[in-house]
Design a protein around this motif. Structure first.
Motif, PDB file in Angstrom:
ATOM      1  N   LEU A  83       0.828  -1.208   0.000  1.00 38.05           N
ATOM      2  CA  LEU A  83       0.000   0.000   0.000  1.00 38.05           C
ATOM      3  C   LEU A  83       0.867   1.264   0.000  1.00 38.05           C
ATOM      4  CD1 LEU A  83      -2.791  -1.108   2.473  1.00 38.05           C
ATOM      5  CD2 LEU A  83      -3.016  -0.730   0.020  1.00 38.05           C
ATOM      6  N   LEU A  84       2.022   1.192   0.650  1.00 38.46           N
ATOM      7  CA  LEU A  84       2.942   2.335   0.614  1.00 38.46           C
ATOM      8  C   LEU A  84       3.472   2.582  -0.788  1.00 38.46           C
ATOM      9  CD1 LEU A  84       5.098   1.940   3.853  1.00 38.46           C
ATOM     10  CD2 LEU A  84       3.469   3.748   3.332  1.00 38.46           C
ATOM     11  N   LEU A  85       3.671   1.503  -1.546  1.00 40.09           N
ATOM     12  CA  LEU A  85       4.135   1.649  -2.924  1.00 40.09           C
ATOM     13  C   LEU A  85       3.098   2.361  -3.783  1.00 40.09           C
ATOM     14  CD1 LEU A  85       5.842  -1.801  -3.529  1.00 40.09           C
ATOM     15  CD2 LEU A  85       6.945   0.427  -3.449  1.00 40.09           C
ATOM     16  N   LYS A  86       1.828   2.220  -3.431  1.00 40.58           N
ATOM     17  CA  LYS A  86       0.761   2.909  -4.158  1.00 40.58           C
ATOM     18  C   LYS A  86       0.562   4.337  -3.671  1.00 40.58           C
ATOM     19  CE  LYS A  86      -1.823  -1.337  -4.912  1.00 40.58           C
ATOM     20  NZ  LYS A  86      -3.054  -2.070  -4.582  1.00 40.58           N
ATOM     21  N   LYS A  87       1.368   4.744  -2.691  1.00 47.95           N
ATOM     22  CA  LYS A  87       1.311   6.088  -2.089  1.00 47.95           C
ATOM     23  C   LYS A  87      -0.057   6.385  -1.490  1.00 47.95           C
ATOM     24  CE  LYS A  87       4.952   7.756  -4.980  1.00 47.95           C
ATOM     25  NZ  LYS A  87       5.461   8.684  -5.918  1.00 47.95           N
ATOM     26  N   ASP A  88      -0.642   5.355  -0.886  1.00 47.78           N
ATOM     27  CA  ASP A  88      -1.942   5.484  -0.234  1.00 47.78           C
ATOM     28  C   ASP A  88      -1.698   5.513   1.283  1.00 47.78           C
ATOM     29  OD1 ASP A  88      -4.590   5.587   0.280  1.00 47.78           O
ATOM     30  OD2 ASP A  88      -5.035   3.519  -0.299  1.00 47.78           O
ATOM     31  N   PHE A  89      -1.288   6.685   1.776  1.00 43.78           N
ATOM     32  CA  PHE A  89      -0.869   6.797   3.171  1.00 43.78           C
ATOM     33  C   PHE A  89      -2.031   6.858   4.154  1.00 43.78           C
ATOM     34  CE2 PHE A  89       2.545   8.883   0.692  1.00 43.78           C
ATOM     35  CZ  PHE A  89       3.535   7.954   0.933  1.00 43.78           C
ATOM     36  N   TYR A  90      -3.205   7.217   3.672  1.00 45.37           N
ATOM     37  CA  TYR A  90      -4.342   7.411   4.582  1.00 45.37           C
ATOM     38  C   TYR A  90      -5.330   6.254   4.510  1.00 45.37           C
ATOM     39  CZ  TYR A  90      -2.306  12.018   4.496  1.00 45.37           C
ATOM     40  OH  TYR A  90      -1.419  13.057   4.579  1.00 45.37           O
ATOM     41  N   LEU A 148       6.702   0.268  14.466  1.00 44.44           N
ATOM     42  CA  LEU A 148       5.581   0.112  13.536  1.00 44.44           C
ATOM     43  C   LEU A 148       4.268   0.536  14.185  1.00 44.44           C
ATOM     44  CD1 LEU A 148       6.409  -3.268  11.784  1.00 44.44           C
ATOM     45  CD2 LEU A 148       6.321  -1.004  10.733  1.00 44.44           C
ATOM     46  N   MET A 149       4.099   0.192  15.458  1.00 42.99           N
ATOM     47  CA  MET A 149       2.884   0.600  16.162  1.00 42.99           C
ATOM     48  C   MET A 149       2.836   2.120  16.291  1.00 42.99           C
ATOM     49  SD  MET A 149       2.861  -2.479  18.970  1.00 42.99           S
ATOM     50  CE  MET A 149       1.543  -1.835  19.961  1.00 42.99           C
ATOM     51  N   LEU A 150       3.978   2.744  16.552  1.00 42.96           N
ATOM     52  CA  LEU A 150       4.034   4.202  16.655  1.00 42.96           C
ATOM     53  C   LEU A 150       3.714   4.866  15.317  1.00 42.96           C
ATOM     54  CD1 LEU A 150       4.882   6.788  18.275  1.00 42.96           C
ATOM     55  CD2 LEU A 150       7.156   6.415  17.318  1.00 42.96           C
ATOM     56  N   ILE A 151       4.301   4.365  14.245  1.00 42.10           N
ATOM     57  CA  ILE A 151       4.055   4.932  12.918  1.00 42.10           C
ATOM     58  C   ILE A 151       2.586   4.784  12.537  1.00 42.10           C
ATOM     59  CG2 ILE A 151       4.549   4.633  10.454  1.00 42.10           C
ATOM     60  CD1 ILE A 151       6.671   6.175  11.980  1.00 42.10           C
ATOM     61  N   SER A 152       1.983   3.648  12.867  1.00 40.77           N
ATOM     62  CA  SER A 152       0.569   3.468  12.541  1.00 40.77           C
ATOM     63  C   SER A 152      -0.297   4.444  13.329  1.00 40.77           C
ATOM     64  CB  SER A 152       0.132   2.031  12.800  1.00 40.77           C
ATOM     65  OG  SER A 152       0.090   1.761  14.180  1.00 40.77           O
ATOM     66  N   THR A 153       0.084   4.725  14.560  1.00 34.12           N
ATOM     67  CA  THR A 153      -0.654   5.709  15.357  1.00 34.12           C
ATOM     68  C   THR A 153      -0.514   7.105  14.752  1.00 34.12           C
ATOM     69  OG1 THR A 153      -0.252   4.384  17.332  1.00 34.12           O
ATOM     70  CG2 THR A 153      -0.942   6.644  17.676  1.00 34.12           C
ATOM     71  N   VAL A 154       0.688   7.434  14.296  1.00 33.95           N
ATOM     72  CA  VAL A 154       0.909   8.733  13.656  1.00 33.95           C
ATOM     73  C   VAL A 154       0.084   8.831  12.368  1.00 33.95           C
ATOM     74  CG1 VAL A 154       2.649  10.146  12.470  1.00 33.95           C
ATOM     75  CG2 VAL A 154       3.178   9.114  14.675  1.00 33.95           C
ATOM     76  N   LEU A 155       0.083   7.768  11.570  1.00 32.01           N
ATOM     77  CA  LEU A 155      -0.711   7.775  10.335  1.00 32.01           C
ATOM     78  C   LEU A 155      -2.203   7.880  10.628  1.00 32.01           C
ATOM     79  CD1 LEU A 155       1.130   5.154   8.097  1.00 32.01           C
ATOM     80  CD2 LEU A 155       1.047   7.627   7.799  1.00 32.01           C
ATOM     81  N   ARG A 156      -2.660   7.221  11.687  1.00 33.87           N
ATOM     82  CA  ARG A 156      -4.076   7.308  12.063  1.00 33.87           C
ATOM     83  C   ARG A 156      -4.434   8.740  12.461  1.00 33.87           C
ATOM     84  NH1 ARG A 156      -4.608   3.947  16.593  1.00 33.87           N
ATOM     85  NH2 ARG A 156      -4.257   5.801  17.830  1.00 33.87           N
ATOM     86  N   ASP A 157      -3.558   9.392  13.221  1.00 31.19           N
ATOM     87  CA  ASP A 157      -3.811  10.773  13.628  1.00 31.19           C
ATOM     88  C   ASP A 157      -3.773  11.724  12.423  1.00 31.19           C
ATOM     89  OD1 ASP A 157      -4.073   9.868  16.198  1.00 31.19           O
ATOM     90  OD2 ASP A 157      -2.080  10.557  16.853  1.00 31.19           O
ATOM     91  N   THR A 158      -2.823  11.503  11.498  1.00 27.31           N
ATOM     92  CA  THR A 158      -2.763  12.363  10.320  1.00 27.31           C
ATOM     93  C   THR A 158      -3.966  12.139   9.413  1.00 27.31           C
ATOM     94  OG1 THR A 158      -1.365  10.777   9.143  1.00 27.31           O
ATOM     95  CG2 THR A 158      -0.256  12.568  10.301  1.00 27.31           C
ATOM     96  N   LYS A 159      -4.471  10.922   9.380  1.00 27.33           N
ATOM     97  CA  LYS A 159      -5.682  10.655   8.601  1.00 27.33           C
ATOM     98  C   LYS A 159      -6.863  11.418   9.190  1.00 27.33           C
ATOM     99  CE  LYS A 159      -8.839   7.045   7.204  1.00 27.33           C
ATOM    100  NZ  LYS A 159      -9.313   5.717   7.433  1.00 27.33           N
TER     101      LYS A 159
END
Length: 169
Positions: A83-90, A148-159
């Motif tokens: 999914l990161l390769l598709k640049k779908d960060f949210y 990885l858990m931290l990055i997913s939390t950051v992505l969830r907050d940015t979403k």
């Protein structure tokens, strides 16, 4: 995104190698259970070290199950990398995949570390209270899982912030 392609390729290789090693472990364990002598492989685990032969089988079975959980963690990370390769960060799937992969990495590393330490102390009577190479690898995988858990939390907050900004415009 070149690093994401590299990560994707490395994860594929690691998953294949771990699946091959799990398959060989199941093969060797089943051959031992059926009474076939395994002199050609050179297994260093001696059944006499363990109090009973059943303890050796349980120990090996638990390790194989935990390795399978680690493969699941890597597989979920592989899907998240796709999914990161598709640049779908949210994407919610990316966020949950990274978080679940991190949880499984932490769980499998702690479980393997615990099983190895219990095996060393009670079965092999080999006590090492310092840091060994295995311990450092377990700590590294735990740190990667927590990251990885931290990055997913950051992505969830940015979403959530992105969705809020999209509503205000």
């Amino acid at each position: 995104m070149n690093s994401a392609k590299t990560l994707y390729a490395i994860l594929n290789v690691i998953i294949i190698l771990i699946l091959i090693s799990i398959g060989l472990g199941i093969f060797v364990l089943s051959m031992i259970l059926f009474g076939v002598k395994q002199d050609f492989i050179g297994i260093e685990e001696d059944a006499l070290i363990y109090k009973t032969e059943a303890m050796l089988y349980r120990y090996t079975f638990f390790k194989l199950v935990i390795y399978a959980a680690f493969v699941v963690a890597l597989w979920r990370l592989r899907k998240a990398t796709k999914l990161l390769l598709k640049k779908d960060f949210y994407n919610a799937e990316l966020i949950s995949g990274m978080f679940n992969s991190g949880k499984l990495m932490v769980l499998s590393s702690v479980a393997l570390w615990f099983i190895d330490e219990m095996s060393n102390r009670f079965f092999k009577r080999h006590v090492l209270d310092g840091l060994s190479e295995k311990t450092l690898v377990y700590l590294l995988i735990i740190a990667m899982g927590l990251f990885l858990m931290l990055i997913s939390t950051v992505l969830r907050d940015t979403k959530a912030i992105k969705e809020e900004n999209d509503l205000t415009i």
